[in-house]
Design an enzyme around this catalytic site. Structure first.
Site, mmCIF file in Angstrom:
data_model
loop_
_atom_site.group_PDB
_atom_site.id
_atom_site.type_symbol
_atom_site.label_atom_id
_atom_site.label_comp_id
_atom_site.label_asym_id
_atom_site.label_seq_id
_atom_site.Cartn_x
_atom_site.Cartn_y
_atom_site.Cartn_z
ATOM 1 N N ASP A 166 3.527 9.648 -0.776
ATOM 2 C CA ASP A 166 2.330 8.914 -0.368
ATOM 3 C C ASP A 166 2.090 7.794 -1.379
ATOM 4 O OD1 ASP A 166 -0.002 8.383 1.109
ATOM 5 O OD2 ASP A 166 -0.570 10.499 1.185
ATOM 6 N N HIS B 172 0.813 -1.223 0.000
ATOM 7 C CA HIS B 172 0.000 0.000 0.000
ATOM 8 C C HIS B 172 0.843 1.269 0.000
ATOM 9 C CE1 HIS B 172 -4.046 -1.809 0.799
ATOM 10 N NE2 HIS B 172 -3.256 -2.837 1.055
HETATM 11 P P1 ADQ Z 1 -2.992 6.396 4.809
HETATM 12 O O1 ADQ Z 1 -1.594 6.867 4.961
HETATM 13 O O2 ADQ Z 1 -3.744 6.194 6.070
HETATM 14 O O3 ADQ Z 1 -3.070 5.050 3.938
HETATM 15 P P2 ADQ Z 1 -4.955 7.685 2.923
HETATM 16 O O4 ADQ Z 1 -4.796 6.935 1.659
HETATM 17 O O5 ADQ Z 1 -5.181 9.125 2.727
HETATM 18 O O6 ADQ Z 1 -3.703 7.538 3.884
HETATM 19 O O7 ADQ Z 1 -6.187 7.067 3.699
HETATM 20 C C1 ADQ Z 1 -6.665 7.650 4.868
HETATM 21 C C2 ADQ Z 1 -8.112 7.203 5.128
HETATM 22 O O8 ADQ Z 1 -8.447 7.617 6.448
HETATM 23 C C3 ADQ Z 1 -9.090 7.899 4.187
HETATM 24 O O9 ADQ Z 1 -10.093 6.990 3.810
HETATM 25 C C4 ADQ Z 1 -9.690 9.040 5.025
HETATM 26 O O10 ADQ Z 1 -11.016 9.346 4.747
HETATM 27 C C5 ADQ Z 1 -9.578 8.473 6.424
HETATM 28 N N1 ADQ Z 1 -9.362 9.582 7.378
HETATM 29 C C6 ADQ Z 1 -8.398 10.516 7.356
HETATM 30 N N2 ADQ Z 1 -8.542 11.379 8.374
HETATM 31 C C7 ADQ Z 1 -9.620 10.985 9.050
HETATM 32 C C8 ADQ Z 1 -10.295 11.466 10.219
HETATM 33 N N3 ADQ Z 1 -9.885 12.525 10.918
HETATM 34 N N4 ADQ Z 1 -11.370 10.787 10.638
HETATM 35 C C9 ADQ Z 1 -11.806 9.693 9.973
HETATM 36 N N5 ADQ Z 1 -11.213 9.207 8.888
HETATM 37 C C10 ADQ Z 1 -10.140 9.842 8.430
HETATM 38 C C11 ADQ Z 1 -2.104 4.130 3.391
HETATM 39 C C12 ADQ Z 1 -1.066 4.740 2.472
HETATM 40 C C13 ADQ Z 1 -1.747 5.517 1.371
HETATM 41 C C14 ADQ Z 1 -2.713 4.602 0.607
HETATM 42 C C15 ADQ Z 1 -3.620 3.865 1.558
HETATM 43 C C16 ADQ Z 1 -4.445 2.793 0.847
HETATM 44 O O11 ADQ Z 1 -0.179 5.580 3.206
HETATM 45 O O12 ADQ Z 1 -0.787 6.065 0.482
HETATM 46 O O13 ADQ Z 1 -3.507 5.413 -0.242
HETATM 47 O O14 ADQ Z 1 -2.878 3.226 2.585
HETATM 48 O O15 ADQ Z 1 -3.639 1.925 0.127
#
Ligand code: ADQ
Length: 462
Positions: A371, A163
């Site tokens: 990311d 991921h």
């Molecule tokens: P993350 O680093 O966690 O994921 P991201 O892909 O942006 O980053 O996913 C975050 C998830 O958490 C999103 O669905 C978002 O809606 C949710 N979220 C963020 N802030 C929140 C809050 N305050 N309250 C509730 N929900 C919140 C890792 C990798 C990424 C990759 C994903 C999936 O780092 O690059 O995209 O896995 O593979």
């Protein structure tokens, strides 16, 4: 012999969280998030199982069934959590695989714990999977599992998906026991990455470190063909669209705008509080725009939601302190009574609140230094059924490859962030729609179900 399953997912975390009710009773609730909602129907449809940790240190609870899935908890002791999870996974591999934006720490006991915990996961999967079954292993915490599993069960089809980014060759070479990690991944038949460049880095390393002869998307290893390809992950578009169409969510978006000062343009950041997300650079750029008078506290407001994450790790505590200091400084210098230029929320939110914020925001600001994908960018786009709003997006997020009409930015360059923020704020309704429409088409055509289907088809399981 215990029951076995055709299709088994192996991930650090189980797809459920333990919840304690008002009466003190404990139960399991499905974890939020696209990955779980995408995999759950597949696991259920195949009468499948999921191997993972509960998130709490201590002995593993007994396996149980929920939502049509068989869940098999793996126990982690306090020491395992310190060494395997916070240590090797989040103190060594996470920073190194994100361009070493923080210095990775290398510790022998962490590596040893990583290996022994990976073996525990592999043994659980070996025991649970039916003859000739399929196992899908997820992410950087479990990179040794494919090879360990192959050794125990050569009959299985094994897929692995990473991921997070996969680093350039020169950075990967810094890892102690690097060849072992590579061999771990080569235990899979299919190794999936977020971007084609990551797959190329991986294949190139098999030549450099193991003397193999990679060709295009394949490499022969140990008498098998291993395929390495990109499968850019996505979101549950239907879920976000349904929330965005909900009149209560739309009313909440209007209420939020009103509370923040009806006429002020709303900039929004939503991230896990992580040093890879570029939150400090974003605040610096915003602070400079206020300082040089390009924008004013009367005209704009920034809402920064930062989800608490890995708070036992020192780097994360330090980051929190720095971010909160920066927010305090900006508000102290440029705020007025009853009107702050930054609203900072260090908390988790439910999906409806998050989508209401997406609807309320004029400019979504996503500036990670690196990311894997960044799902928030895709969620913002999916929520904007009105084709309005602007997305400022780091070139270093995997999502930048698909969301090409965003205001793309070099997140290391504060001047460039300032430029992108102003371009986004100045875009009129016509330009916003022209940029938003192709991004919405892209995300709707490539949702998380398609991602999972593509991966499993390539693995020979659909
Ligand atoms: P993350 O680093 O966690 O994921 P991201 O892909 O942006 O980053 O996913 C975050 C998830 O958490 C999103 O669905 C978002 O809606 C949710 N979220 C963020 N802030 C929140 C809050 N305050 N309250 C509730 N929900 C919140 C890792 C990798 C990424 C990759 C994903 C999936 O780092 O690059 O995209 O896995 O593979």
């Amino acid at each position: 012999m215990s029951e076995t399953y055709e299709f088994v997912v192996v991930a650090n975390r189980l797809p459920v969280d333990e919840v304690v009710g008002a009466d003190g009773g404990r139960s399991w609730a499905r974890s939020p998030g696209g990955l779980v909602s995408a995999l759950q129907p597949i696991v259920r449809g195949h009468g499948g199982a999921w191997v993972g940790w509960t998130g709490q240190p201590g002995d593993a609870p007994e396996p149980f069934d929920t939502d049509g899935m068989h869940l098999h908890p793996v126990g982690l002791s306090e020491d395992d959590v310190d060494r395997y999870y916070e240590g090797q996974s989040n103190g060594t591999i996470w920073p190194l695989f994100h361009d070493a934006v923080e210095q990775p720490t290398h510790r022998r006991p962490w590596r040893q714990a990583y290996e022994s915990v990976n073996r525990r996961f592999a043994e659980a999967a070996a025991q649970l999977t039916a003859v000739d079954g399929t196992v899908w292993v997820h992410d950087y915490q479990l990179m040794l599992v494919p090879a360990m599993l192959r050794e125990l069960r050569p009959d299985l089809r094994i897929g692995f998906f990473l991921h997070i980014p996969f680093p350039p060759v020169e950075l990967f070479m810094q890892l102690p026991r690097r060849a072992e990690l590579l061999r771990g991944l080569l235990g899979a038949d299919l190794v999936g990455f977020q971007r084609p460049l990551a797959a190329q880095n991986f294949l190139q390393l098999t030549g450099r470190l193991l003397g193999l002869d990679p060709q295009e998307q394949h490499v022969e290893y140990d008498g098998r063909t291993v395929t390495a390809r990109a499968f850019p992950i996505s979101i549950d578009v239907a879920e976000v669209e349904k929330l965005a169409a909900d009149p209560d969510v739309q009313a909440e978006a209007r209420r939020m705008r009103h509370e923040l000062g009806g006429d002020r343009r709303l900039l929004l950041g939503v991230d896990r509080l992580d040093y890879t997300k570029g939150i400090e650079q974003r605040l610096e750029a915003y602070g400079e725009l206020l300082a040089d008078g390009t924008v004013s506290n009367d005209d704009v407001v920034l809402v920064q939601v930062a989800t608490p994450s890995r708070m036992r790790v020192q780097e994360y505590q330090e980051l929190r302190a720095r971010v909160e200091h920066q927010v305090g400084r900006i508000n102290g210098e440029f705020g007025a009574v009853g009107q702050a230029p930054v609203h900072y929320l260090f908390q988790s939110m439910n999906r409806a609140e998050l989508v209401a914020l997406y609807l309320a925001a004029d400019v979504m600001v996503i500036t990670p230094l690196r990311d894997g994908m960044n799902l928030v960018a895709k969620e913002y786009v999916a929520a904007r059924y009105d084709d309005q709003g602007a997305l400022v997006l780091s070139e270093f997020a995997g999502a930048a490859a698909e969301l090409t009409t965003a205001f793309q930015v070099n997140p290391h360059d504060v001047e460039d962030i300032k430029r992108a923020l102003m371009d986004a704020l100045n875009a009129d309704a016509g330009e916003q729609a022209e940029r938003m429409r192709p991004m919405r088409d892209q995300v709707r055509d490539h949702d998380i179900d398609r991602w999972a289907q593509d991966f499993l088809t390539a693995l020979g399981k659909s």
